[in-house]
Design an enzyme around this catalytic site. Structure first.
Site, PDB file in Angstrom:
ATOM      1  N   ASP A  14     -88.622  25.637 -44.856  1.00 36.35           N
ATOM      2  CA  ASP A  14     -88.333  25.468 -43.372  1.00 36.35           C
ATOM      3  C   ASP A  14     -89.094  26.473 -42.484  1.00 36.35           C
ATOM      4  OD1 ASP A  14     -86.057  23.516 -44.198  1.00 36.35           O
ATOM      5  OD2 ASP A  14     -84.768  25.184 -44.070  1.00 36.35           O
ATOM      6  N   ARG A  94     -77.178  38.890 -40.697  1.00 37.41           N
ATOM      7  CA  ARG A  94     -77.865  38.403 -39.675  1.00 37.41           C
ATOM      8  C   ARG A  94     -78.050  39.302 -38.276  1.00 37.41           C
ATOM      9  NH1 ARG A  94     -80.209  35.120 -42.462  1.00 37.41           N
ATOM     10  NH2 ARG A  94     -78.956  33.197 -43.319  1.00 37.41           N
ATOM     11  N   ASP A 123     -74.658  30.835 -39.106  1.00 33.03           N
ATOM     12  CA  ASP A 123     -75.798  31.727 -38.952  1.00 33.03           C
ATOM     13  C   ASP A 123     -76.471  31.413 -37.543  1.00 33.03           C
ATOM     14  OD1 ASP A 123     -75.230  33.084 -41.205  1.00 33.03           O
ATOM     15  OD2 ASP A 123     -76.446  31.611 -42.475  1.00 33.03           O
ATOM     16  N   SER A 174     -78.128  25.458 -51.453  1.00 33.90           N
ATOM     17  CA  SER A 174     -78.552  26.373 -50.564  1.00 33.90           C
ATOM     18  C   SER A 174     -78.069  27.444 -50.712  1.00 33.90           C
ATOM     19  CB  SER A 174     -78.077  25.774 -49.250  1.00 33.90           C
ATOM     20  OG  SER A 174     -78.045  26.637 -48.114  1.00 33.90           O
TER      21      SER A 174
HETATM   22  N1  ARG Z   1     -70.783  30.684 -45.313  1.00 35.41           N
HETATM   23  C1  ARG Z   1     -71.328  32.069 -45.290  1.00 35.41           C
HETATM   24  C2  ARG Z   1     -71.317  32.339 -43.905  1.00 35.41           C
HETATM   25  O1  ARG Z   1     -71.121  31.847 -43.105  1.00 35.41           O
HETATM   26  C3  ARG Z   1     -72.700  31.815 -45.963  1.00 35.41           C
HETATM   27  C4  ARG Z   1     -73.796  30.964 -45.237  1.00 35.41           C
HETATM   28  C5  ARG Z   1     -75.013  31.258 -46.420  1.00 35.41           C
HETATM   29  N2  ARG Z   1     -75.979  30.569 -46.037  1.00 35.41           N
HETATM   30  C6  ARG Z   1     -76.705  29.624 -46.894  1.00 35.41           C
HETATM   31  N3  ARG Z   1     -77.921  29.087 -46.355  1.00 35.41           N
HETATM   32  N4  ARG Z   1     -76.294  29.339 -47.849  1.00 35.41           N
HETATM   33  O2  ARG Z   1     -71.482  33.654 -43.749  1.00 35.41           O
END
Ligand code: ARG
Length: 403
Positions: A14, A94, A123, A174
């Site tokens: 990506d 993040r 995110d 993912s």
């Molecule tokens: N659900 C989790 C969060 O919002 C993890 C997100 C993880 N991202 C991923 N690309 N798997 O913090």
């Protein structure tokens, strides 16, 4: 001269495609920034890949220690677990990456930043809101939210533009990783009735393959910060890596959870967080010893609020800072050691000690040396129960409303 943009670059498909796409669609010269929070692999290789994808400069930063000290350990002290299950690894990473983006943008004189998040997750919110909190004048671009390409189309795009991409085989899940945990979603995990396949897990052993002999770890905390394991002082990174290994070996730290995303979707999320699981249990046990019941009760409220703010992308809010001040104050006496038994997928606290312990054997004991004055109890209970007895007398009949 073109305006500059700083892109958070992981080195994956990506963000590699994004380097070129941003130039094409928006005309920015793209500078990449790769932050190692314990996930990145070889930073030199990633920087090379960024330049091969068309970046005019590629920055890398090892921020593993900073991530633990300023984000993960603060969440540990707060007791922050989202919806009683998720230790917030991704969510805590993040804001740090957002801050690095902003710093790089200032250093480079860039007018925009970008990230690789899609438009369905949390995110994107965390990046956009964090950048907005730190530098409201910067424009934020999220190519994957805009371009509407499938994975195959991205691979085609990369081939057409001569962008070297690391993997061509589609991945079953993912994932996002850092030192505080691993987040796994999508693929077969989208069926909430299906047990996660073993291949979803990488840091933890299935219970059937764990040793029969339990392992004990002794963790020493000072003012809420873990400093040593089994008598050995360790840096934050070494300490967390050590516990990840020890606990993962015993199958500790697997989480399977239906989670409420900020954007209104319920999603099925799998996490692996061996070290975080052990540290949270140990820290909680130490607090149970040194904080009063009033502090513990109120701190639970703060923990829930704090977790929600972190999850919702509000790390850089005044509310989080204010809660932080409270949490920090509560940690003054959270010093001592906790012994945790790792066995068959469980981390169980089996011992704790502290110079500030409010647990006093002379008060608690049923044996010799009891200092608790039992003759004072009837008087105490007489007053304590007064309102209950009054109510029982006056409202004795529990009458139904009159028709
Ligand atoms: N659900 C989790 C969060 O919002 C993890 C997100 C993880 N991202 C991923 N690309 N798997 O913090």
């Amino acid at each position: 001269m073109a305006d500059k943009l700083v892109l958070a670059y992981s080195g994956g498909l990506d963000t590699s495609v994004a380097v070129r796409w941003i130039k094409e669609r928006y005309g920015y010269d793209v500078v990449t920034l790769t932050a190692d929070l314990g996930n990145a692999g070889d930073l030199g290789v990633i920087a090379q890949r960024a330049r091969a994808a068309g970046a005019i400069a590629a920055h890398v930063a090892d921020v593993r220690e900073e991530f633990l000290r300023d984000f993960a350990f603060r969440a540990l002290q707060a007791g922050a677990i989202y919806q009683g299950a998720y230790p917030l690894a991704t969510a805590l990473g993040r804001p740090l990456i957002a801050r690095l983006l902003v710093e790089a943008a200032h250093a480079e004189g860039a007018t925009a930043v970008a990230h690789g998040c899609t438009g369905k997750g949390n995110d994107q919110v965390r990046f956009d809101v964090s950048v907005g909190a730190l530098a409201p004048h910067l424009k934020v671009i999220a190519p994957a939210r805009e371009w509407g390409m499938t994975r195959e189309e991205e691979i085609d795009y990369a081939a057409r533009h001569g962008i070297p991409v690391p993997v061509t085989k589609s991945k079953p899940f993912s994932t996002d990783e850092n030192l505080w945990g691993r987040s796994i979603e999508s693929g077969v995990l989208e069926d909430p009735w299906q047990e996660p396949p073993e291949e979803a897990y990488q840091w933890t052993k299935p219970v059937a393959q764990t040793p029969d002999k339990p392992r004990y770890v002794e963790i020493r905390f000072e003012q809420g910060t873990p400093l040593a394991v089994d008598g050995e002082d360790l840096s934050p990174v070494a300490l967390v890596q050590h516990l990840d290994e020890a606990a993962g070996e015993h199958g500790v730290g697997r989480i399977d959870h239906i989670e409420d995303r900020l954007v209104g979707i319920k999603s099925r999320e799998i996490y692996e967080a061996p070290a975080a699981t052990v540290l949270m249990a140990a820290h909680r046990a130490l607090e149970a010893m040194v904080l009063t019941k009033d502090q513990l009760r109120f701190k639970e409220v703060v923990a829930r609020e704090y977790a929600q703010l972190v999850y919702d992308g509000l790390w850089f809010s005044r509310q989080r800072e204010d809660l932080q001040a409270y949490v920090e104050s509560t940690q003054r006496f959270v010093t001592g050691a906790v012994r945790v038994k790792l066995s068959k997928g469980q981390a169980t606290v089996v011992g704790r000690q502290s110079p500030y312990s409010l647990y006093q054997t002379a008060l608690a004991t049923y044996g010799k040396g009891d200092l608790f004055d039992q003759s004072a109890s009837p008087g105490f209970i007489h007053i304590w129960g007064l309102s209950t007895r009054t109510q029982a007398r006056v409202q004795e009949k529990n009458p139904r409303p009159q028709k």
